[in-house]
Design an enzyme around this catalytic site. Structure first.
Site, short mmCIF file in Angstrom:
data_model
loop_
_atom_site.label_atom_id
_atom_site.label_comp_id
_atom_site.label_asym_id
_atom_site.label_seq_id
_atom_site.Cartn_x
_atom_site.Cartn_y
_atom_site.Cartn_z
CB SER A 48 34.98 45.45 28.64
OG SER A 48 35.97 44.45 28.66
CB SER B 120 38.72 45.42 30.32
OG SER B 120 37.99 46.13 29.34
CE LYS C 274 38.11 49.81 29.55
NZ LYS C 274 37.29 48.79 28.86
N1 GLN Z 1 36.91 40.03 28.74
C1 GLN Z 1 36.91 40.04 27.30
C2 GLN Z 1 38.33 39.94 26.82
O1 GLN Z 1 39.17 39.76 27.61
C3 GLN Z 1 36.25 41.27 26.78
C4 GLN Z 1 37.05 42.48 26.96
C5 GLN Z 1 36.38 43.71 26.48
O2 GLN Z 1 35.17 43.74 26.24
N2 GLN Z 1 37.18 44.74 26.29
O3 GLN Z 1 38.62 40.04 25.67
#
Ligand code: GLN
Length: 506
Positions: free
Chosen positions: A178, A154, A79
């Protein structure tokens, strides 16, 4: 069968017996990337020359009879919020567009030591804020199961790369879901480790009390293998645990007879798609047949988790992202004086969602509001953690679907942040409590006009540092249901190849 179509375990054993070389494995994946990446767009950058050099190094070691480590030439995608020395690390943000990492993240260094070959950096929501990868400043990633849908986020690029056969393994980060949510949307396996098990040194921080790095793979075994390579104490991360690293792959086989699994009723009250719910009930029956004692339970504070998360995560983000001011890193806007340079750099460099979070977080932390928002959220977080502790007095694992629905359409939620945030309603409680949780493909739902089948994921939550139990449950279930899932994955990957042949894109 092409190498990229094999299981990670098969590839590894062929590498170790020297029936294939690391360079051949890499070639197969690079070829697959050329074939379907134009459709999926999982990568921000493919690091071909670097990967070729790493693969050649592993092959040379194998020829000399040296042990290149437990990954022994297996390719891995990263990532783009993980630092790989000499490669750009953009976090899918304009503000870091040309920032080159001057050092390796600890997890990256550990993978290198175990003989991993880095295929490239994967797309993500900007600074890991989002649930669809649409918040990337460099365009969205598509879900390989249906190119009109999101891969989740994400870590959507890492998940889509593994799903499409463009990487056998990948790393992501999970602050509120994420890793698990995109794993669920793409039919891959993703593990969020216990807070502190994996060093975050070299991970660009989003919300430091929640962030964890974890693996994506094509099986539970894959996740265990990657975790084995990256887990363990690191003096460079003061929050990393001193627990001894564990050979997770060696302890995967276990009978589930007598294991106690709790199903928190609150998890099923969040607008779960009826088909996901039905599939989930079926999985509970399969587990019961395997000897698991499945019982309903209650975590009364769970309905407050999402609100709590959306105070804590933006607050920590507003503080962590203060460092991006145009002076030390990446993009700098031109302006007549320092103050306006800061303003313009941040205004132009950050995307909409990141600006929204910074403003929310700055407000929640500001004098006069801190007690009402941040402090209160911190207290509710303690209650949520206690609820989990109570449940774990009775149960070995807790189960839920990973997400309320299967993958949604590109553009469907991007204008409505609240509905986007709801995609994480089943995953954020786990981060607030710092627990380990696996998402594994557990079935399919039929959606939309085209009647396409989309995967959904089962979430298996464990006690702190009980990754082994979580992985054992996942592994045993995979033995039962994995074949049907793998058949569908094979068909999906073939469809993808065919689509590419029929509809050439740039
Ligand atoms: N979708 C969640 C957010 O927008 C979690 C994101 C993540 O785990 N990095 O904060």
């Amino acid at each position: 069968m092409e190498i990229w179509e094999m299981s990670t375990k098969e590839i590894l054993s062929l590498l170790k017996s020297r029936e294939i070389t690391a360079q051949e494995v890499l070639d197969s994946y690079l070829c697959r990337i050329t074939e379907v990446e134009p459709l999926v767009r999982a990568y921000l950058e493919v690091l071909e020359p670097e990967a070729r050099a790493e693969a050649a190094k592993v092959d040379a070691m194998l020829i000399r009879g040296e042990d290149p480590g437990i990954l022994s030439g297996l390719p891995c995608a990263l990532k783009d919020n993980l630092a790989l020395k000499g490669a750009r690390c953009t976090c899918a943000s304009k503000i870091l567009e040309n920032w080159v990492a001057p050092y390796d993240a600890t997890c990256v260094a550990r993978l290198k030591k175990q003989g991993a070959v880095f295929l490239g950096k994967t797309n993500m929501d900007e600074f890991a804020m989002g649930s669809s990868t649409e918040n990337s400043a460099f365009g969205p990633t598509k879900n390989p199961w249906d190119l009109e849908r999101v891969p989740g986020g994400s870590s959507g690029g890492s998940a889509a790369a593994v799903a499409a056969g463009m990487a056998p393994l990948a790393l992501g980060s999970d602050t509120g879901g994420s890793i698990r949510q995109p794993a669920s949307f793409t039919g891959t396996y993703g593990l969020k480790p216990t807070y502190g098990l994996v060093s975050r040194y070299g991970l660009v921080a989003f919300a430091s009390s929640l962030d964890q790095i974890g693996p994506f793979g094509q099986s539970v075994w894959d996740c265990a293998l990657l975790l084995e390579a990256i887990a363990g104490y690191d003096p460079l991360d003061s929050t990393s645990s001193r627990k001894e690293p564990f050979p997770y792959t060696k302890h995967l086989e276990s009978s589930l007879r007598g294991l106690r699994a709790g199903v928190p009723g609150e998890f099923l009250g969040f607008g779960i798609d009826p088909d996901v719910r039905e599939g989930f009930e079926k999985i509970l029956e399969i587990l019961s047949d395997m000897g698991v004692i499945v019982e309903e339970t209650s975590l009364p504070t769970l309905p407050y988790a999402l609100d709590t998360y959306y105070v804590i995560a933006p607050s920590e983000a507003s503080s962590n992202l203060a460092r991006f001011d145009g002076v030390r890193y990446g993009f700098r806007a031109s302006a007549p004086n320092l103050e306006s340079m800061y303003q313009k750099t941040r205004g132009e460099g950050f995307g909409r969602e990141v600006r929204r979070r910074i403003m929310l977080g700055t407000f929640a932390l500001s004098a006069g509001y801190y007690d009402a928002y941040y402090l209160r959220a911190a207290r509710i977080r303690t209650l949520i953690r206690r609820d989990f502790e109570n449940a774990f007095e009775k149960f070995d694992v807790l189960l839920s679907p990973t997400t309320p629905t299967a993958a949604f359409k590109l553009g469907e939620k991007i204008e409505d942040p609240i509905s986007m945030y709801l995609a994480d309603v089943l995953t954020v409680p786990v981060n607030l409590a710092g627990l380990p949780a696996l998402s594994m493909p557990a079935g399919f739902v039929i959606t939309g006009e085209k009647g396409k089948e989309l995967p959904w994921g089962l979430q298996i939550i464990g006690k702190p540092f009980a990754e082994t139990t979580v992985l054992q449950v996942g592994n045993a279930l995979e033995q039962e249901i994995g074949k049907e899932i793998n058949d569908k994955i094979r068909d999906m990957r073939r469809d993808l190849t065919r689509t590419r042949e029929c509809e050439p894109v740039d």
